[in-house]
Design an enzyme around this catalytic site. Structure first.
Site, PDB file in Angstrom:
ATOM      1  N   SER A 165       0.833  -1.198   0.000  1.00  0.00           N
ATOM      2  CA  SER A 165       0.000   0.000   0.000  1.00  0.00           C
ATOM      3  C   SER A 165       0.872   1.255   0.000  1.00  0.00           C
ATOM      4  O   SER A 165       1.695   1.428  -0.891  1.00  0.00           O
ATOM      5  CB  SER A 165      -0.974  -0.054   1.183  1.00  0.00           C
ATOM      6  OG  SER A 165      -1.939   0.960   1.109  1.00  0.00           O
ATOM      7  N   ASP A 214      -9.850  -4.943  -4.778  1.00  0.00           N
ATOM      8  CA  ASP A 214      -9.313  -3.943  -3.857  1.00  0.00           C
ATOM      9  C   ASP A 214     -10.151  -2.672  -3.960  1.00  0.00           C
ATOM     10  O   ASP A 214     -10.241  -2.071  -5.033  1.00  0.00           O
ATOM     11  CB  ASP A 214      -7.857  -3.659  -4.224  1.00  0.00           C
ATOM     12  CG  ASP A 214      -7.119  -2.820  -3.198  1.00  0.00           C
ATOM     13  OD1 ASP A 214      -7.730  -1.898  -2.628  1.00  0.00           O
ATOM     14  OD2 ASP A 214      -5.915  -3.072  -2.993  1.00  0.00           O
ATOM     15  N   HIS A 217      -7.505  -5.623  -0.428  1.00  0.00           N
ATOM     16  CA  HIS A 217      -6.317  -4.836  -0.103  1.00  0.00           C
ATOM     17  C   HIS A 217      -5.557  -5.342   1.126  1.00  0.00           C
ATOM     18  O   HIS A 217      -4.438  -4.905   1.368  1.00  0.00           O
ATOM     19  CB  HIS A 217      -6.745  -3.377   0.164  1.00  0.00           C
ATOM     20  CG  HIS A 217      -5.617  -2.399   0.214  1.00  0.00           C
ATOM     21  ND1 HIS A 217      -4.904  -2.022  -0.901  1.00  0.00           N
ATOM     22  CD2 HIS A 217      -5.070  -1.703   1.259  1.00  0.00           C
ATOM     23  CE1 HIS A 217      -3.982  -1.134  -0.567  1.00  0.00           C
ATOM     24  NE2 HIS A 217      -4.057  -0.933   0.735  1.00  0.00           N
TER      25      HIS A 217
END
Length: 283
Positions: free
Chosen positions: A151, A227, A260
């Site tokens: 991320s 995601d 995610h």
């Protein structure tokens, strides 16, 4: 306790040791925590080392606890280092007002704006101070250093490797923010940490960096098609286009149904460790 290094805890793990440590950081002007997994193989000879940068609201323990990476690292003979995501000792107004800024959201930049520039110097910390500390106290090969992240940590890994190509022989990312200058998370953080000048933003934007100076080796990126941040924050197609423009070799893999979180990370972390192992052992 070793000079300059405080042992917080150590745990036997896949015949190696997962430890967590603290030290006084000059870069961030206060104590910083980090984790190191040392495989059993390192007792015989120094091993390649891979640094992992975590994302928003995480710390040095998140990846070590959730990703299940130690089993593969032990089999490959890789040392894994996990950095904390932000300075925490010096507090500033508003540093905990939102989950995507301030504490646990340094964006791995060296801030230039007040008050953040006094301790939010995570670029220097991750690329200089932490490796020097690790190489002084742990059995790692300083000539075999890789970096990856998840991320916002994926943004950090890509940006710092592109800014410091001589320091890393391999780089990869899981669900990274590849164009922070074009994503709400990055725009908010960059404006506060770096000011309003877009040239300063480009210095930490992977899309701009790769166009200016591509890396010699292939990059590996994984994203999940489910995601929820894919189209608003991650925008992998922008980095895919930038790499094509620059002639940068890139393996961008899109995985149907994955989101995610760390279920995604734990599914593909072994591929990333093998990717780094191959690159680091070839040199």
């Amino acid at each position: 306790m070793t000079a300059g290094l405080e042992t917080l805890s150590e745990h036997r793990c896949f015949d190696g040791v997962q430890g967590f440590y603290s030290h006084a950081s000059e870069a961030t002007d206060g104590p910083m925590r980090f984790g190191v997994f040392v495989p059993e193989r390192a007792a015989r000879a120094p091993c390649p080392v891979v640094y992992f940068l975590a994302g928003l609201e995480c710390n040095e323990q998140t990846f070590a606890i959730k990703a299940g990476a130690q089993r593969v690292a032990a089999s490959l003979g890789l040392v894994l280092v996990t950095s904390d995501t932000s300075p925490r000792a010096t507090r500033y107004p508003g540093d905990d007002a939102s989950w995507d800024f301030g504490i646990a959201a340094s964006f791995y930049v060296d801030a230039t704006q007040e008050p953040w520039r006094r301790s939010y110097r995570m670029d220097t910390y991750v690329t200089r101070e932490l490796p020097a500390l690790v190489e002084r106290h742990f059995p790692v090969r300083p000539d075999a250093r890789g970096i990856f992240g998840h991320s916002v940590g994926g943004h950090g890994a890509l940006a710092l490797a592109l800014r410091n190509p001589e320091r890393y022989r391999s780089v990869s990312a899981l669900a990274p923010v590849v164009a922070p200058s074009q994503a709400p998370w990055g725009q908010k953080a960059f404006a506060a940490y770096l000011g309003d000048a877009r040239d300063a933003w480009s210095a930490y934007d992977a899309c701009d960096l790769v166009r200016a100076r591509p890396l010699p080796g292939k990059l590996l990126i994984d994203v999940g098609t489910a995601d929820k941040f894919l189209n608003t924050q991650l925008k992998p197609e922008l980095f895919e286009a930038a790499c094509a423009d620059a002639g940068q070799p890139l393996a961008l893999r899109r995985h149907a149904g994955y989101d995610h979180g760390y279920y995604f990370v734990s599914t593909f972390v072994a591929d990333h460790l093998r990717f780094h192992h191959e690159a680091l052992m070839l040199g």
